[in-house]
Design a protein around this motif. Structure first.
Motif, short mmCIF file in Angstrom:
data_model
loop_
_atom_site.label_atom_id
_atom_site.label_comp_id
_atom_site.label_asym_id
_atom_site.label_seq_id
_atom_site.Cartn_x
_atom_site.Cartn_y
_atom_site.Cartn_z
N UNK A 158 0.83 -1.19 0.00
CA UNK A 158 0.00 0.00 0.00
C UNK A 158 0.87 1.25 0.00
N UNK A 159 0.46 2.25 -0.79
CA UNK A 159 1.12 3.55 -0.69
C UNK A 159 0.33 4.45 0.26
N UNK A 190 8.99 5.67 -1.16
CA UNK A 190 8.88 5.92 0.28
C UNK A 190 7.94 4.93 0.94
N UNK A 191 6.81 4.64 0.27
CA UNK A 191 5.87 3.66 0.82
C UNK A 191 6.48 2.27 0.86
N UNK A 192 7.31 1.94 -0.14
CA UNK A 192 7.99 0.64 -0.14
C UNK A 192 8.98 0.55 1.02
N UNK A 193 9.67 1.65 1.32
CA UNK A 193 10.56 1.67 2.48
C UNK A 193 9.76 1.44 3.77
N UNK A 194 8.55 2.01 3.84
CA UNK A 194 7.69 1.74 5.00
C UNK A 194 7.38 0.25 5.10
N UNK A 195 7.05 -0.36 3.96
CA UNK A 195 6.72 -1.78 3.95
C UNK A 195 7.93 -2.62 4.36
#
Length: 658
Positions: A405-406, A490-495
């Motif tokens: 998810x983004x 950035x969302x992938x780094x969160x994941x």
């Protein structure tokens, strides 16, 4: 019906038409290669390669890495007309054309050049094929005819011009192709006998990126396609005798992918008209449209019409995979093609009698090979078996397809190559270029090397702006929405931070071309969460990029990125420019560039290198003087992988023991 000759293997579908040559428009003259190679300012020339801040690889590293670079696949090109096939493969430094006379037979090399040969299109009557070749990656492609009986090669395009999309007439007596001269953003449509270069003449002074896609059976009509952007193109009918040009469905503002003229005057094409996806359709002479594949819900990514014009073989891009279907044109019935392993089928070609369909198959854990199947029974035949450098293919890692998810709650498709063991593993985020390209879960010796030899997890996202997921998705990063795609990193780094098997403190971003811009932008916006980046032929400033890219590309790229002549867009470009924000890049950076790159000129690499070095940041730089937009020569790719390995090991650490 014959298929247009692509100008290089990686230009697929519409992008194969988007080619014309032009001199650089920037104000700074390009220095001679000898000047660029001069060992000044800490640089070292090693043959045709220029290094800065990169140590020599050890013999042990070279030996292990060479096994992965010695992986050799085979691409199906065409049928010879004598029961055999033509394939593209590499036996020395670059890919050349080879003949295989029967399944599993020896490969007989036909072309011998120091630069890669792109495509091979056999005459409908046999006896000769066409191919294209540039020089040192400059993309000034020249067109050639290979006589199958004598081995004689004839260049039928004019020196100093850029040529592509060569297309045989059905009687094999003439060829139509697209040509442009330096400084001209418009293609001319050429016609002539390829065995007699003096016969070449301008059939149409075209506009924009236009090229031939089909001849009528009687040779009196040419179908042309003009590429404007991934979201828009036009199809025209050209009367060969009079030069009269007529647009088909002129009021449509949609994308088309190829076209074929049927006996009743209707046109078969793939389009996203009234759909999120590219569908196979038939446009009647009065403009009415019959949609054959609207129920499938994925893009038709590759298609070809049988010689009797009754059957279409096509592939469906199903979440990155490539499966084959068959269409009966008269009834509209669609039936499944052969059952294949997990992977990607592409490059479909009917045999001269229409009974067989050749294609290239790239498996998730096996390199590309040439295959065919019987159009009636679907029985498969494997023509080649790829070499894998002595590596055990049974240990290759299959990619895992997933979505994350983004910040806006959208599902962003991605896939991952996970090393053995529980981890936590360091991570490479590999970002595709385009920006409208799509990463697909096919075989990659580089990803296998990173995961198996270095113990690094490889995450490959298809951020907003990627193709393959509908025309809305591919447009979500256009113009002033450029940073939306960066936000998805950035969302992938969160994941990644939520995954116990991944080491969030050791993440490297890696990408080429537009993916290189994504690397630089990610290091600016998320540098505190990254360990470093690898920028390959990347855009470092959209203003300087648009000012120095080849002239034919400027208008095409303005559609995607925005027009820098607009003050609002210019201000936005300044805001998102990696060059103007280089002070925010604080983590190690490796830059890789081809000196002859006509798309993203080498100056983009030089200027970001100087700016980042001024920050006191650790940098490495590798430039090949005989390459363009990416490295095609095996020896240069080996140097690139060695430099990347040394960089990765230094900032991520060596692979931990099992």
């Amino acid at each position: 019906m014959t298929s247009p000759l692509p100008i290089r293997p990686l230009l697929i579908g519409l992008s194969a038409l988007a080619f014309v040559a032009c001199a650089q428009t920037g104000a700074t003259p390009k220095p001679a290669a000898t000047e660029a190679a001069s060992p000044a300012a800490g640089r070292e020339a090693r043959g045709n390669l220029v290094f800065e801040g990169i140590a020599a690889a050890s013999p042990q590293l070279k030996e292990r890495l060479a096994r992965y670079e010695n992986v050799r696949g085979h691409g199906f090109q065409d049928w010879t007309g004598e029961g055999g096939i033509l394939i593209s493969t590499r036996f020395a430094d670059v890919s050349q054309i080879h003949e295989v006379r029967f399944p599993g037979g020896a490969r007989r090399q036909l072309t011998f050049y120091t630069d890669a040969v792109s495509g091979a299109d056999m005459s409908p009557k046999g006896g000769a094929f066409l191919f294209g070749k540039d020089s040192g990656g400059d993309e000034y492609f020249q067109s050639f005819r290979f006589d199958s009986k004598t081995g004689e090669i004839t260049q039928f395009s004019g020196p100093g011009t850029r040529n592509g999309s060569a297309l045989w007439s059905d009687d094999g007596k003439q060829v139509a192709w697209a040509r442009t001269n330096a400084g001209d953003p418009n293609n001319d449509i050429m016609i002539g006998n390829p065995a007699d270069p003096a016969s070449a003449r301008v059939l149409l002074e075209g506009e924009g990126a236009i090229g031939p896609v089909d001849w009528s059976a009687d040779g009196k009509t040419l179908l042309l396609q003009r590429y404007v952007s991934i979201a828009k193109s036009h199809i025209y009918s050209l009367d060969v005798a009079t030069g009269t040009l007529t647009e088909i469905n002129a009021d449509d503002d949609v994308a088309y992918s190829g076209a074929a003229l049927l006996p009743d005057g209707s046109v078969l094409t793939a389009t996203d008209k009234d759909s999120e996806f590219q569908n196979l359709v038939r446009i009647s002479k009065d403009g009415k449209l019959k949609n054959y594949t609207d129920k499938i819900g994925w893009d038709v990514s590759d298609w070809t019409l049988s010689p009797d014009e009754k059957t279409v073989a096509f592939t469906i891009n199903e979440n990155g995979l490539g499966t084959i279907r068959l269409l009966d044109v008269a009834s509209g019935q669609v039936r499944p093609g052969p059952t294949l392993p997990v992977g990607i089928a592409s490059g479909l070609v009917f045999s001269p009698n229409g009974s067989q369909i050749g294609f290239t198959f790239n498996g998730a854990t096996s390199p590309a090979d040439a295959w065919s199947f019987d159009a009636a029974t679907l029985n498969l035949t494997r023509w080649t078996e790829a070499e894998t450098g002595g590596l055990n293919t049974g240990t290759f890692i299959s990619p895992e397809v997933f979505a994350y998810k983004n910040a806006e709650g959208m599902d962003i498709p991605a896939f991952a190559y996970m090393p053995e063991g529980d981890g936590p593993h360091p991570v490479i985020i590999s970002i595709h270029g385009g920006p409208e390209s799509q990463s697909r879960p096919g075989f990659s010796s580089t990803y296998q090397y990173w995961a198996k030899e270095l113990g690094i997890a490889v995450i490959v996202p298809n951020v907003r702006g990627s193709s393959g997921y509908g025309k809305t998705y591919v447009s979500l990063d256009n113009g002033l929405n450029r940073k939306k795609s960066v936000e998805d990193i950035g969302a992938l780094l969160d994941w990644i931070a939520t995954q116990p098997q991944l080491e969030a403190s050791k993440v490297v971003v890696h990408g080429g071309s537009y993916g290189g811009y994504m690397v630089l932008a990610s290091m600016i916006d998320y540098g505190d969460r990254l360990a470093g980046g690898v920028d390959i032929v990347g855009i470092s400033d959209f203003k300087t990029f648009l000012g120095n890219t080849e002239g034919y590309r400027v208008d095409l790229r303005r559609v995607e990125y925005g027009d820098e002549r607009d003050p609002v867009v210019a201000a936005f470009f300044d805001q998102i420019s990696p060059l103007k924000n280089a002070s925010k890049i604080t983590k190690p950076l490796l830059i890789i560039q081809g000196y002859n790159d006509p798309r993203v000129p080498y100056t983009e690499a030089e200027q970001i290198l100087a700016a980042v070095k001024a920050n006191g940041v650790k940098t490495g730089f590798l430039m090949a003087l005989d390459e363009g937009h990416g490295f095609r020569k095996k020896s240069n790719r080996e140097a690139q992988r060695e430099a990347e390995t040394l960089f990765l090991q230094e900032i991520l650490g060596p692979k931990p023991p099992n």
